[in-house]
Design a protein around this motif. Structure first.
Motif, PDB file in Angstrom:
ATOM      1  N   LEU A  38      14.072 -18.597 -19.905  1.00 35.09           N
ATOM      2  CA  LEU A  38      15.217 -18.321 -19.034  1.00 35.09           C
ATOM      3  C   LEU A  38      15.052 -18.963 -17.658  1.00 35.09           C
ATOM      4  CD1 LEU A  38      15.974 -14.563 -19.873  1.00 35.09           C
ATOM      5  CD2 LEU A  38      17.355 -16.563 -20.456  1.00 35.09           C
ATOM      6  N   LYS A  39      13.845 -18.905 -17.110  1.00 35.09           N
ATOM      7  CA  LYS A  39      13.615 -19.503 -15.780  1.00 35.09           C
ATOM      8  C   LYS A  39      13.758 -21.021 -15.826  1.00 35.09           C
ATOM      9  CE  LYS A  39      13.020 -16.044 -13.155  1.00 35.09           C
ATOM     10  NZ  LYS A  39      14.060 -15.666 -12.245  1.00 35.09           N
ATOM     11  N   PHE A  40      13.259 -21.641 -16.889  1.00 29.85           N
ATOM     12  CA  PHE A  40      13.379 -23.095 -16.978  1.00 29.85           C
ATOM     13  C   PHE A  40      14.823 -23.539 -17.210  1.00 29.85           C
ATOM     14  CE2 PHE A  40       8.726 -23.342 -17.572  1.00 29.85           C
ATOM     15  CZ  PHE A  40       8.479 -24.331 -16.626  1.00 29.85           C
ATOM     16  N   SER A  41      15.635 -22.665 -17.798  1.00 33.92           N
ATOM     17  CA  SER A  41      17.043 -23.033 -17.987  1.00 33.92           C
ATOM     18  C   SER A  41      17.825 -22.967 -16.677  1.00 33.92           C
ATOM     19  CB  SER A  41      17.691 -22.137 -19.047  1.00 33.92           C
ATOM     20  OG  SER A  41      17.777 -20.811 -18.573  1.00 33.92           O
ATOM     21  N   THR A  42      17.289 -22.220 -15.688  1.00 33.29           N
ATOM     22  CA  THR A  42      17.952 -22.118 -14.388  1.00 33.29           C
ATOM     23  C   THR A  42      17.091 -22.698 -13.269  1.00 33.29           C
ATOM     24  OG1 THR A  42      17.047 -19.912 -14.012  1.00 33.29           O
ATOM     25  CG2 THR A  42      19.205 -20.046 -15.073  1.00 33.29           C
ATOM     26  N   VAL A  43      16.227 -23.643 -13.603  1.00 32.81           N
ATOM     27  CA  VAL A  43      15.263 -24.154 -12.633  1.00 32.81           C
ATOM     28  C   VAL A  43      15.933 -24.823 -11.423  1.00 32.81           C
ATOM     29  CG1 VAL A  43      14.889 -26.436 -13.677  1.00 32.81           C
ATOM     30  CG2 VAL A  43      13.029 -25.318 -12.446  1.00 32.81           C
ATOM     31  N   LEU A  44      17.087 -25.411 -11.599  1.00 29.85           N
ATOM     32  CA  LEU A  44      17.750 -26.109 -10.491  1.00 29.85           C
ATOM     33  C   LEU A  44      18.398 -25.148  -9.505  1.00 29.85           C
ATOM     34  CD1 LEU A  44      19.323 -29.101 -12.443  1.00 29.85           C
ATOM     35  CD2 LEU A  44      17.213 -29.056 -11.099  1.00 29.85           C
ATOM     36  N   THR A  45      18.615 -23.911  -9.906  1.00 27.34           N
ATOM     37  CA  THR A  45      19.252 -22.938  -9.012  1.00 27.34           C
ATOM     38  C   THR A  45      18.254 -21.970  -8.379  1.00 27.34           C
ATOM     39  OG1 THR A  45      19.679 -21.413 -10.831  1.00 27.34           O
ATOM     40  CG2 THR A  45      21.402 -23.033 -10.332  1.00 27.34           C
ATOM     41  N   LEU A  46      16.980 -22.104  -8.696  1.00 25.28           N
ATOM     42  CA  LEU A  46      15.968 -21.186  -8.158  1.00 25.28           C
ATOM     43  C   LEU A  46      15.665 -21.512  -6.697  1.00 25.28           C
ATOM     44  CD1 LEU A  46      13.351 -20.990 -11.056  1.00 25.28           C
ATOM     45  CD2 LEU A  46      15.011 -19.272 -10.400  1.00 25.28           C
ATOM     46  N   ASN A  47      15.500 -20.450  -5.905  1.00 21.74           N
ATOM     47  CA  ASN A  47      15.010 -20.657  -4.545  1.00 21.74           C
ATOM     48  C   ASN A  47      13.531 -20.261  -4.494  1.00 21.74           C
ATOM     49  OD1 ASN A  47      14.899 -17.856  -4.345  1.00 21.74           O
ATOM     50  ND2 ASN A  47      16.865 -17.710  -3.301  1.00 21.74           N
TER      51      ASN A  47
END
Length: 160
Positions: A38-47
Motif C-alpha cells: 500500500l505504501k509503495f502504491s502511494t509513494v509519490l504522495t507521501l510526505n
C-alpha cells in the motif's frame, strides 16, 4: 515426586500457545507485506512525516517479532528439556542454546522499552503543531511514564 512429575507434564499445555505464536507471526508478516504494498502504491504522495511513521511501524513490527520468537524459543526449550529423560541426549538449539533466563529478561525488557519509545515518538509526530489540549497530551504523558518505568527496570536489570 508426584507433584514434580505433574508439574513437568503440565508444560505440554504450552503447545497450543506456541502454535498461536506461530500463527501470530504469519499474520504479522502478511499485515506488514500488505502495508508495504500500500505504501509503495502511494509513494509519490507521501510526505516526510508519513514515511517516518511508516518506518517506525516497521521497526515496531520487527521488535514484536523478536519478542514472539524469544518467548516461543524459551517455551519450546523448556518443553523439550522437561520431556527429555536424564539418560537421553539433550537437543542442540543452535543460536538459542546460549540464551539464559537472564539474557532473555534483558532482551524482553530492551524490546519492550524500544516499542514504548516508538509509540511515544509516533504520538509526538501526530500532535498538531499548535498547543494541544490536555485530553490529547494526557495519553502521551501516560505512555512516557510507562516508558520511563521500562527504562528504570532495564537499567536495574543490567546492573544485576
Amino acid at each position: 515426586m508426584l507433584i514434580e512429575r505433574t508439574l513437568k507434564a503440565s508444560v505440554v499445555m504450552v503447545i497450543p500457545f506456541l502454535f498461536a505464536l506461530l500463527a501470530a507471526l504469519v499474520l504479522l508478516g502478511i499485515t506488514v507485506a500488505r502495508e508495504i504494498i500500500l505504501k509503495f502504491s502511494t509513494v509519490l504522495t507521501l510526505n516526510t512525516n508519513d514515511t517516518i511513521l511508516f518506518v517506525l511501524k516497521l521497526v515496531d513490527a520487527v521488535l514484536i517479532v523478536n519478542l514472539l520468537i524469544i518467548v516461543a524459543l524459551a517455551s519450546y526449550r523448556q518443553l523439550v528439556d522437561n520431556t527429555t529423560k536424564p539418560t537421553e541426549q539433550h537437543h542442540d538449539y543452535g543460536v538459542a542454546a546460549d540464551i539464559t533466563l537472564s539474557d532473555m529478561k534483558k532482551k524482553l525488557l530492551g524490546s519492550a522499552l524500544a516499542i514504548g519509545v516508538i509509540a511515544v515518538l509516533a504520538d509526538l509526530m501526530k500532535l498538531p503543531s499548535e498547543a494541544a489540549e490536555l485530553t490529547t497530551i494526557l495519553p502521551l504523558i501516560a505512555k512516557s511514564i510507562v516508558v520511563l518505568v521500562f527504562a528504570i527496570a532495564a537499567y536495574l536489570n543490567a546492573k544485576s
